[in-house]
Design a protein around this motif. Sequence first.
Motif, PDB file in Angstrom:
ATOM      1  N   LEU A   1      76.387  26.587 -31.309  1.00  0.00           N
ATOM      2  CA  LEU A   1      75.016  26.484 -31.796  1.00  0.00           C
ATOM      3  C   LEU A   1      75.036  26.074 -33.253  1.00  0.00           C
ATOM      4  O   LEU A   1      75.840  26.583 -34.039  1.00  0.00           O
ATOM      5  CB  LEU A   1      74.286  27.836 -31.709  1.00  0.00           C
TER       6      LEU A   1
ATOM      7  N   ALA B   1      72.834  22.218 -30.064  1.00  0.00           N
ATOM      8  CA  ALA B   1      73.700  23.081 -29.262  1.00  0.00           C
ATOM      9  C   ALA B   1      74.632  22.193 -28.442  1.00  0.00           C
ATOM     10  O   ALA B   1      74.355  21.009 -28.223  1.00  0.00           O
ATOM     11  CB  ALA B   1      72.879  23.979 -28.338  1.00  0.00           C
TER      12      ALA B   1
ATOM     13  N   LEU C   1      66.197  27.414 -30.442  1.00  0.00           N
ATOM     14  CA  LEU C   1      66.694  26.361 -31.328  1.00  0.00           C
ATOM     15  C   LEU C   1      65.646  25.845 -32.307  1.00  0.00           C
ATOM     16  O   LEU C   1      65.961  25.038 -33.170  1.00  0.00           O
ATOM     17  CB  LEU C   1      67.249  25.187 -30.504  1.00  0.00           C
TER      18      LEU C   1
END
Length: 188
Positions: A47, A53, A97
């Motif tokens: 990550l 990612a 994210l």
Amino acid sequence: PLASPGRAADLLPLPAISTYLRGLDLAQARFTQRNADGSSSTGTLYLRRPGRARVDYDPPTEVLVMVGGGTVAIFDDKGDPTPESYPLRRTPLNVILSRDVDLEGSSAIFGHQLDGDLTTVLARDPQNPEYGQIALQFSASPVQLTRWVIIGETGEQTVIDLGPLSRPAQLSSGLFNIKGERDRRRSD
């Protein structure tokens, strides 16, 4: 049945989980994935928040999932250089994210509960719930993402159990470069 005394105190509050996720700028972990058909695979998760990612599966699976530039790209093990692609905002991964994670203020969050000793946060795209949902599970001491479950459009579940998250000093941008991976596969 009565709840055991003090049990509710173990439920991590959404602001604490949001703070943890915002602080997870670089992370790496081994994982085990269990699929709805009973098969399983292993690999490494990388990550780099926000927005990046990489899910690298070990052989024999050899699937590579990359997230970058607002896109999720899935490279298959057949060697096709053109990945299957989706906008990140249409996937449950967007929840963890995004640049400013705010689970409490997110319309994507539709559940927050205690499952055993793990806090579970349920999320989906509120405009497109048919895209499926994700259940993120966190341990409390210390706060750590330990598992996520992707629930597909038809209810099938893919469970990803994470090993301990390490915090590398840096992760190369090349790990998340979808165009670079596509070009590399075309030249092989």
